[in-house]
Design a protein around this motif. Structure first.
Motif, PDB file in Angstrom:
ATOM      1  N   GLU A  70      13.293  -6.371  -3.358  1.00 43.30           N
ATOM      2  CA  GLU A  70      13.345  -5.086  -4.054  1.00 43.30           C
ATOM      3  C   GLU A  70      11.964  -4.726  -4.590  1.00 43.30           C
ATOM      4  OE1 GLU A  70      16.404  -3.497  -7.274  1.00 43.30           O
ATOM      5  OE2 GLU A  70      14.934  -4.844  -8.196  1.00 43.30           O
ATOM      6  N   ASN A  71      11.430  -3.597  -4.148  1.00 43.20           N
ATOM      7  CA  ASN A  71      10.158  -3.097  -4.663  1.00 43.20           C
ATOM      8  C   ASN A  71      10.416  -1.726  -5.279  1.00 43.20           C
ATOM      9  OD1 ASN A  71       7.591  -2.026  -5.113  1.00 43.20           O
ATOM     10  ND2 ASN A  71       6.709  -3.145  -3.391  1.00 43.20           N
ATOM     11  N   LEU A  72      10.371  -1.665  -6.589  1.00 45.56           N
ATOM     12  CA  LEU A  72      10.655  -0.422  -7.305  1.00 45.56           C
ATOM     13  C   LEU A  72       9.415   0.443  -7.486  1.00 45.56           C
ATOM     14  CD1 LEU A  72      12.889  -2.060 -10.052  1.00 45.56           C
ATOM     15  CD2 LEU A  72      13.685  -0.677  -8.123  1.00 45.56           C
ATOM     16  N   MET A  73       8.272  -0.056  -7.002  1.00 47.44           N
ATOM     17  CA  MET A  73       7.016   0.672  -7.164  1.00 47.44           C
ATOM     18  C   MET A  73       6.558   1.361  -5.879  1.00 47.44           C
ATOM     19  SD  MET A  73       6.435   0.196 -10.354  1.00 47.44           S
ATOM     20  CE  MET A  73       4.801   0.913 -10.468  1.00 47.44           C
ATOM     21  N   VAL A  74       7.289   1.175  -4.790  1.00 46.79           N
ATOM     22  CA  VAL A  74       6.948   1.811  -3.516  1.00 46.79           C
ATOM     23  C   VAL A  74       8.166   2.571  -3.008  1.00 46.79           C
ATOM     24  CG1 VAL A  74       6.306   1.456  -1.099  1.00 46.79           C
ATOM     25  CG2 VAL A  74       5.213   0.093  -2.890  1.00 46.79           C
ATOM     26  N   ALA A  75       7.941   3.813  -2.621  1.00 45.94           N
ATOM     27  CA  ALA A  75       9.009   4.626  -2.025  1.00 45.94           C
ATOM     28  C   ALA A  75       8.405   5.478  -0.922  1.00 45.94           C
ATOM     29  CB  ALA A  75       9.669   5.509  -3.077  1.00 45.94           C
ATOM     30  N   ASP A  76       9.005   5.437   0.243  1.00 46.28           N
ATOM     31  CA  ASP A  76       8.511   6.199   1.399  1.00 46.28           C
ATOM     32  C   ASP A  76       7.043   5.906   1.691  1.00 46.28           C
ATOM     33  OD1 ASP A  76      11.025   7.483   1.686  1.00 46.28           O
ATOM     34  OD2 ASP A  76      10.465   8.934   0.138  1.00 46.28           O
ATOM     35  N   GLY A  77       6.666   4.646   1.500  1.00 46.48           N
ATOM     36  CA  GLY A  77       5.296   4.238   1.805  1.00 46.48           C
ATOM     37  C   GLY A  77       4.261   4.652   0.786  1.00 46.48           C
ATOM     38  N   LYS A  78       4.715   5.272  -0.306  1.00 42.82           N
ATOM     39  CA  LYS A  78       3.792   5.762  -1.335  1.00 42.82           C
ATOM     40  C   LYS A  78       3.963   4.956  -2.623  1.00 42.82           C
ATOM     41  CE  LYS A  78       2.345   9.392   1.094  1.00 42.82           C
ATOM     42  NZ  LYS A  78       3.254   9.329   2.252  1.00 42.82           N
ATOM     43  N   TRP A  79       2.864   4.765  -3.332  1.00 39.89           N
ATOM     44  CA  TRP A  79       2.884   4.051  -4.601  1.00 39.89           C
ATOM     45  C   TRP A  79       3.428   4.957  -5.685  1.00 39.89           C
ATOM     46  CZ3 TRP A  79       2.733  -0.827  -5.778  1.00 39.89           C
ATOM     47  CH2 TRP A  79       2.510  -1.219  -7.109  1.00 39.89           C
ATOM     48  N   GLN A  80       4.334   4.437  -6.517  1.00 40.49           N
ATOM     49  CA  GLN A  80       5.003   5.237  -7.526  1.00 40.49           C
ATOM     50  C   GLN A  80       4.396   5.101  -8.925  1.00 40.49           C
ATOM     51  OE1 GLN A  80       7.636   7.385  -6.415  1.00 40.49           O
ATOM     52  NE2 GLN A  80       6.551   6.678  -4.595  1.00 40.49           N
ATOM     53  N   GLY A  81       3.383   4.299  -9.058  1.00 41.45           N
ATOM     54  CA  GLY A  81       2.740   4.128 -10.355  1.00 41.45           C
ATOM     55  C   GLY A  81       1.357   4.750 -10.370  1.00 41.45           C
ATOM     56  N   PHE A  82       0.582   4.390 -11.388  1.00 42.14           N
ATOM     57  CA  PHE A  82      -0.778   4.903 -11.504  1.00 42.14           C
ATOM     58  C   PHE A  82      -1.788   3.932 -10.896  1.00 42.14           C
ATOM     59  CE2 PHE A  82       1.488   7.133 -14.907  1.00 42.14           C
ATOM     60  CZ  PHE A  82       1.090   8.440 -14.656  1.00 42.14           C
ATOM     61  N   TYR A  83      -1.696   2.668 -11.293  1.00 42.14           N
ATOM     62  CA  TYR A  83      -2.670   1.683 -10.810  1.00 42.14           C
ATOM     63  C   TYR A  83      -2.094   0.881  -9.654  1.00 42.14           C
ATOM     64  CZ  TYR A  83      -5.878  -2.230 -10.583  1.00 42.14           C
ATOM     65  OH  TYR A  83      -6.773  -3.171 -10.142  1.00 42.14           O
ATOM     66  N   VAL A  84      -2.845   0.798  -8.565  1.00 43.49           N
ATOM     67  CA  VAL A  84      -2.423   0.028  -7.390  1.00 43.49           C
ATOM     68  C   VAL A  84      -3.072  -1.357  -7.447  1.00 43.49           C
ATOM     69  CG1 VAL A  84      -2.403  -0.090  -4.879  1.00 43.49           C
ATOM     70  CG2 VAL A  84      -2.287   2.144  -6.021  1.00 43.49           C
ATOM     71  N   PRO A  85      -2.296  -2.442  -7.465  1.00 45.90           N
ATOM     72  CA  PRO A  85      -2.879  -3.792  -7.473  1.00 45.90           C
ATOM     73  C   PRO A  85      -3.846  -4.000  -6.311  1.00 45.90           C
ATOM     74  CG  PRO A  85      -0.532  -3.897  -7.949  1.00 45.90           C
ATOM     75  CD  PRO A  85      -0.821  -2.470  -7.550  1.00 45.90           C
ATOM     76  N   LYS A  86      -4.929  -4.696  -6.588  1.00 42.40           N
ATOM     77  CA  LYS A  86      -6.003  -4.848  -5.608  1.00 42.40           C
ATOM     78  C   LYS A  86      -5.552  -5.481  -4.295  1.00 42.40           C
ATOM     79  CE  LYS A  86      -9.894  -5.071  -8.841  1.00 42.40           C
ATOM     80  NZ  LYS A  86     -11.073  -5.858  -9.296  1.00 42.40           N
ATOM     81  N   VAL A  87      -4.572  -6.365  -4.368  1.00 48.04           N
ATOM     82  CA  VAL A  87      -4.148  -7.080  -3.174  1.00 48.04           C
ATOM     83  C   VAL A  87      -3.565  -6.124  -2.129  1.00 48.04           C
ATOM     84  CG1 VAL A  87      -1.783  -7.592  -3.912  1.00 48.04           C
ATOM     85  CG2 VAL A  87      -2.982  -9.203  -2.409  1.00 48.04           C
ATOM     86  N   LEU A  88      -3.178  -4.928  -2.553  1.00 49.71           N
ATOM     87  CA  LEU A  88      -2.580  -3.961  -1.633  1.00 49.71           C
ATOM     88  C   LEU A  88      -3.607  -3.045  -0.980  1.00 49.71           C
ATOM     89  CD1 LEU A  88       0.540  -2.748  -3.677  1.00 49.71           C
ATOM     90  CD2 LEU A  88       0.507  -4.375  -1.771  1.00 49.71           C
ATOM     91  N   TRP A  89      -4.828  -3.065  -1.457  1.00 46.83           N
ATOM     92  CA  TRP A  89      -5.786  -2.048  -1.053  1.00 46.83           C
ATOM     93  C   TRP A  89      -6.201  -2.112   0.411  1.00 46.83           C
ATOM     94  CZ3 TRP A  89      -9.849  -1.782  -5.596  1.00 46.83           C
ATOM     95  CH2 TRP A  89      -9.212  -1.346  -6.751  1.00 46.83           C
ATOM     96  N   ASN A  90      -6.217  -3.292   1.002  1.00 54.02           N
ATOM     97  CA  ASN A  90      -6.892  -3.457   2.294  1.00 54.02           C
ATOM     98  C   ASN A  90      -5.999  -3.598   3.514  1.00 54.02           C
ATOM     99  OD1 ASN A  90      -9.683  -3.412   1.421  1.00 54.02           O
ATOM    100  ND2 ASN A  90      -9.176  -5.278   0.333  1.00 54.02           N
ATOM    101  N   HIS A  91      -4.729  -3.822   3.344  1.00 60.62           N
ATOM    102  CA  HIS A  91      -3.840  -3.956   4.498  1.00 60.62           C
ATOM    103  C   HIS A  91      -4.043  -2.781   5.462  1.00 60.62           C
ATOM    104  CE1 HIS A  91      -0.183  -5.493   6.468  1.00 60.62           C
ATOM    105  NE2 HIS A  91       0.046  -4.227   6.747  1.00 60.62           N
ATOM    106  N   PRO A  92      -4.129  -3.065   6.764  1.00 63.35           N
ATOM    107  CA  PRO A  92      -3.820  -4.308   7.484  1.00 63.35           C
ATOM    108  C   PRO A  92      -5.026  -5.232   7.737  1.00 63.35           C
ATOM    109  CG  PRO A  92      -4.061  -2.532   9.040  1.00 63.35           C
ATOM    110  CD  PRO A  92      -4.268  -1.921   7.689  1.00 63.35           C
ATOM    111  N   LEU A  93      -6.083  -5.075   6.958  1.00 69.55           N
ATOM    112  CA  LEU A  93      -7.200  -6.013   7.033  1.00 69.55           C
ATOM    113  C   LEU A  93      -6.977  -7.118   6.008  1.00 69.55           C
ATOM    114  CD1 LEU A  93     -10.054  -3.380   7.236  1.00 69.55           C
ATOM    115  CD2 LEU A  93      -9.423  -4.962   9.070  1.00 69.55           C
TER     116      LEU A  93
END
Length: 239
Positions: free
Chosen positions: A72-95
């Protein structure tokens, strides 16, 4: 679908592009994410930061909670981030940074080729026509390098807390649709143990710059109910 990961090579990936239209769809079912101490303050304003323990190694890792149960991820919907700050670990995928099979202890930049974001038609090119790295790739590599360095600092932080026996198992209780739910399997800093440390130990933590991160973690625990509120809101809409 199993991940297909390959070292990034300018010959092989000369025409490869990264489509960032839905940049976080890959994390749709991730309920926790590794975080680094440098982002505790910003993450803690929106999400709980807790510790988990590897039973095999007894090593503690620190994560942000994005959901209240596995998958369950309550911070992502339709591929979009639902909060203000995006954790750094998510920034680079798919690299990603991966172990270099040819050089022990070395890392290399790799590409998750199975990601829907990878294509040859639309998005950000990884290489320029002359074979040089694109500005997009250079920026992503620099972010990955920084995150790796900060991850090493975070491991030192985790070990320092563990060595002082400050991390204790904790059960968090929240209300979902009017009923209590318990969240187990996590560890938090024990405030009583923290306050009972000697002046010398507290001074050492402060000199090492760890106290702000400890307090950010403790304050972030208030965000558990915020995740519960997201569940309650979704249930109300569905009804």
């Amino acid at each position: 679908m199993s991940l297909q990961i390959a070292p990034l090579q300018k010959e092989k990936h000369a025409q490869t592009k990264i489509n960032t239209a839905s940049p976080f769809a890959f994390a749709q079912e991730q309920h926790i994410l590794p975080v680094v101490v440098q982002e505790f303050v910003r993450i803690g304003a929106e999400m709980p930061i807790v510790f988990i323990k590897d039973a095999a190694s007894d090593r503690f890792d620190v994560v942000a909670m994005l959901g209240l149960q596995t998958g369950e991820n309550l911070m992502v919907a339709d591929g979009k981030w639902q909060g203000f700050y995006v954790p750094k670990v998510l920034w680079n995928h798919p690299l990603i940074l991966a172990d270099d099979p040819g050089k022990e202890g070395q890392l290399l930049v790799a590409l998750v080729e199975s990601s829907p974001m990878v294509n040859t038609e639309t998005g950000h090119p990884l290489f320029n026509e002359d074979g040089s790295e694109s500005d997009f790739l250079k920026a992503r590599v620099e972010i990955m390098r920084e995150f790796f360095q900060q991850s090493q600092t975070t491991r030192i932080f985790n070990k320092a807390l563990a060595d002082l026996d400050l991390l204790v198992p904790q059960t968090l209780t929240i209300k979902l649709e009017g009923k209590p739910r318990e969240i187990t399997g996590i560890y938090i800093v024990d405030e009583k143990k923290l306050n009972s440390l000697s002046d010398e130990q507290l001074l050492d933590l402060n000199k090492r710059g760890m106290m702000p991160a400890i307090y950010a973690h403790l304050m972030s625990l208030q965000q558990v109910q915020r995740l519960g509120d997201r569940v309650n809101k979704a249930a109300a809409v569905a009804a």
